[in-house]
Motif scaffolding. Structure first.
Motif, mmCIF file in Angstrom:
data_model
loop_
_atom_site.group_PDB
_atom_site.id
_atom_site.type_symbol
_atom_site.label_atom_id
_atom_site.label_comp_id
_atom_site.label_asym_id
_atom_site.label_seq_id
_atom_site.Cartn_x
_atom_site.Cartn_y
_atom_site.Cartn_z
ATOM 1 N N ASP A 1 37.977 49.956 53.388
ATOM 2 C CA ASP A 1 37.362 50.463 52.158
ATOM 3 C C ASP A 1 38.369 51.260 51.335
ATOM 4 O O ASP A 1 38.421 51.145 50.108
ATOM 5 N N ILE A 2 39.144 52.091 52.006
ATOM 6 C CA ILE A 2 40.144 52.913 51.316
ATOM 7 C C ILE A 2 41.140 52.027 50.579
ATOM 8 O O ILE A 2 41.462 52.267 49.405
ATOM 9 N N CYS A 3 41.627 50.978 51.245
ATOM 10 C CA CYS A 3 42.604 50.070 50.625
ATOM 11 C C CYS A 3 42.007 49.349 49.424
ATOM 12 O O CYS A 3 42.630 49.284 48.351
ATOM 13 N N VAL A 4 40.803 48.809 49.601
ATOM 14 C CA VAL A 4 40.155 48.069 48.510
ATOM 15 C C VAL A 4 39.874 48.989 47.325
ATOM 16 O O VAL A 4 40.168 48.652 46.169
ATOM 17 N N ASN A 5 39.313 50.160 47.597
ATOM 18 C CA ASN A 5 38.963 51.085 46.514
ATOM 19 C C ASN A 5 40.196 51.622 45.796
ATOM 20 O O ASN A 5 40.184 51.795 44.568
ATOM 21 N N THR A 6 41.262 51.884 46.541
ATOM 22 C CA THR A 6 42.497 52.375 45.920
ATOM 23 C C THR A 6 43.045 51.360 44.931
ATOM 24 O O THR A 6 43.373 51.698 43.779
ATOM 25 N N LEU A 7 43.145 50.113 45.368
ATOM 26 C CA LEU A 7 43.662 49.056 44.493
ATOM 27 C C LEU A 7 42.724 48.819 43.315
ATOM 28 O O LEU A 7 43.167 48.620 42.177
ATOM 29 N N LEU A 8 41.422 48.847 43.572
ATOM 30 C CA LEU A 8 40.431 48.610 42.518
ATOM 31 C C LEU A 8 40.535 49.676 41.430
ATOM 32 O O LEU A 8 40.569 49.358 40.233
ATOM 33 N N ILE A 9 40.607 50.937 41.835
ATOM 34 C CA ILE A 9 40.682 52.030 40.858
ATOM 35 C C ILE A 9 41.999 51.982 40.091
ATOM 36 O O ILE A 9 42.037 52.142 38.862
ATOM 37 N N ALA A 10 43.109 51.745 40.807
ATOM 38 C CA ALA A 10 44.422 51.723 40.158
ATOM 39 C C ALA A 10 44.533 50.570 39.168
ATOM 40 O O ALA A 10 45.017 50.744 38.038
ATOM 41 N N LEU A 11 44.063 49.384 39.560
ATOM 42 C CA LEU A 11 44.183 48.216 38.678
ATOM 43 C C LEU A 11 43.182 48.274 37.525
ATOM 44 O O LEU A 11 43.467 47.765 36.434
ATOM 45 N N SER A 12 42.020 48.889 37.738
ATOM 46 C CA SER A 12 41.069 49.101 36.638
ATOM 47 C C SER A 12 41.682 49.996 35.572
ATOM 48 O O SER A 12 41.519 49.761 34.365
ATOM 49 N N THR A 13 42.384 51.022 36.024
ATOM 50 C CA THR A 13 43.057 51.928 35.097
ATOM 51 C C THR A 13 44.091 51.178 34.272
ATOM 52 O O THR A 13 44.144 51.295 33.037
ATOM 53 N N ASN A 14 44.906 50.372 34.942
ATOM 54 C CA ASN A 14 45.962 49.648 34.234
ATOM 55 C C ASN A 14 45.409 48.538 33.346
ATOM 56 O O ASN A 14 46.030 48.162 32.341
#
Length: 266
Positions: A134-147
Motif C-alpha cells: 500500500d505504501i509503495c502504490v500510494n507513494t507513486l500515486l500521489i507523486a505522479l498525480s502531483t506531476n
C-alpha cells in the motif's frame, strides 16, 4: 456545511485575488507565458489562505486529524512550487531530463521538486497505508498525480480543466461525506480563480499545479480500494511514459475533441 465551505472558499478567493495579483506585479514576480506576454506567476498562492480557513472550520466541526495530512501535502508542495516558479531553470524539462541532470552532478529545481515531492508522498503514504505494498502504490500515486498537473499546466486553463474533470468524478465516487468536504475546500478556490488563469491574466505556476495535483492524489489514495488505486497508478505511469516521448500539447492539438476542450473559454 458543504455549501458553507464552498461559499466561504469561493467568495473569499474572489475577494483576495486582486490583492495578490497586485502584490505579485509590484514585487516583479512576473514571467512571459507561451504568447510572450508578461503576467504574474506564483498565482497559485491565492489558494492557500482560504484552504487554511476552511480547513479550520472542518477541524472544528468534525474533529478529524485527517485534515492535517491534507494540509501538510498542500503546503509542502506549494512551498517547493514557489521555489521552482521563482528560480527554476526552464532549459531542463521532464522528469527524465531533471534526473539526467542530477546523475551528472547538477541539481535543478525540477529535480529537487521531484525528490522533495516523492518524500512528501512517502510520508503521507506511511501515515495512511496498512502495509508495505500500500505504501509503495500510494507513494507513486500521489507523486505522479502531483506531476500530472505540472504536465497539463502549459496553456491557460488546461490544468484547471483537468483538475475540475477529475474532481467532479471524485465528488460522485468517494464513498464518504468527509472526503467530499475536503475536495470542496480546494475546488471552491480554484473555481473562483479559474477565469484569471483561463484568460491568461495570471499564471498559477507550479505553486498552483502542485497543490491541485497532490490534493487529487491524497483523496484517491485515502478513499479507494487497492484495485482502483492500482488502476489509477497504471494509467498515470502510461501518461508519464507517453509525455516523455511525445509533446502533450501536440497530442491535444491533433485531437479535435481535446483541442476544442482545451481552447474553450480562452
Amino acid at each position: 456545511m458543504i455549501y458553507i465551505v464552498f461559499l466561504i472558499g469561493f467568495l473569499g478567493t474572489l475577494l483576495i485575488t486582486p490583492y495578490f495579483k497586485s502584490l505579485l506585479i509590484e514585487s516583479n514576480i512576473v514571467r512571459k507565458n507561451y504568447r510572450q506576454d508578461l503576467i504574474p506567476v506564483c498565482a497559485g498562492i491565492i489558494f492557500l489562505p482560504m484552504i487554511i480557513i476552511n480547513s479550520s472550520i472542518l477541524r472544528y466541526f468534525y474533529e478529524s486529524n485527517d485534515v492535517y495530512i491534507y494540509l501538510f501535502g498542500i503546503m509542502s508542495m506549494a512551498f517547493i512550487g514557489i521555489l521552482d516558479d521563482l528560480i527554476g531553470d526552464r532549459n531542463v524539462s521532464g522528469l527524465k531530463g531533471h534526473f539526467k541532470s542530477l546523475l551528472k552532478g547538477k541539481l535543478t529545481t525540477g529535480g529537487f521538486k521531484a525528490l522533495f515531492g516523492g518524500f512528501v508522498a512517502l510520508l503521507i503514504s506511511v501515515s495512511i497505508s496498512s502495509n508495505i505494498v500500500d505504501i509503495c502504490v500510494n507513494t507513486l500515486l500521489i507523486a505522479l498525480s502531483t506531476n500530472l498537473m505540472n504536465l497539463l499546466d502549459l496553456r491557460p486553463g488546461r490544468a484547471i480543466k483537468g483538475y475540475l474533470f477529475i474532481s467532479i468524478i471524485l465528488l460522485f465516487t468517494v464513498p464518504m461525506y468527509y472526503p467530499k468536504m475536503m475536495i470542496v475546500v480546494l475546488l471552491s478556490n480554484v473555481l473562483a480563480y479559474f477565469k484569471e488563469d483561463l484568460k491568461a491574466n495570471a499564471m498559477m505556476g507550479d505553486t498552483g499545479s502542485n497543490v491541485l495535483g497532490i490534493s487529487i492524489g491524497i483523496i484517491i489514495a485515502y478513499n479507494f480500494s487497492f484495485i482502483v488505486r492500482l488502476c489509477v497508478l497504471i494509467l498515470l505511469i502510461l501518461i508519464h511514459i507517453i509525455t516523455e516521448k511525445y509533446s502533450l500539447t501536440k497530442i491535444i492539438e491533433n485531437n479535435k475533441l481535446l483541442n476544442y476542450i482545451d481552447m474553450l473559454g480562452r
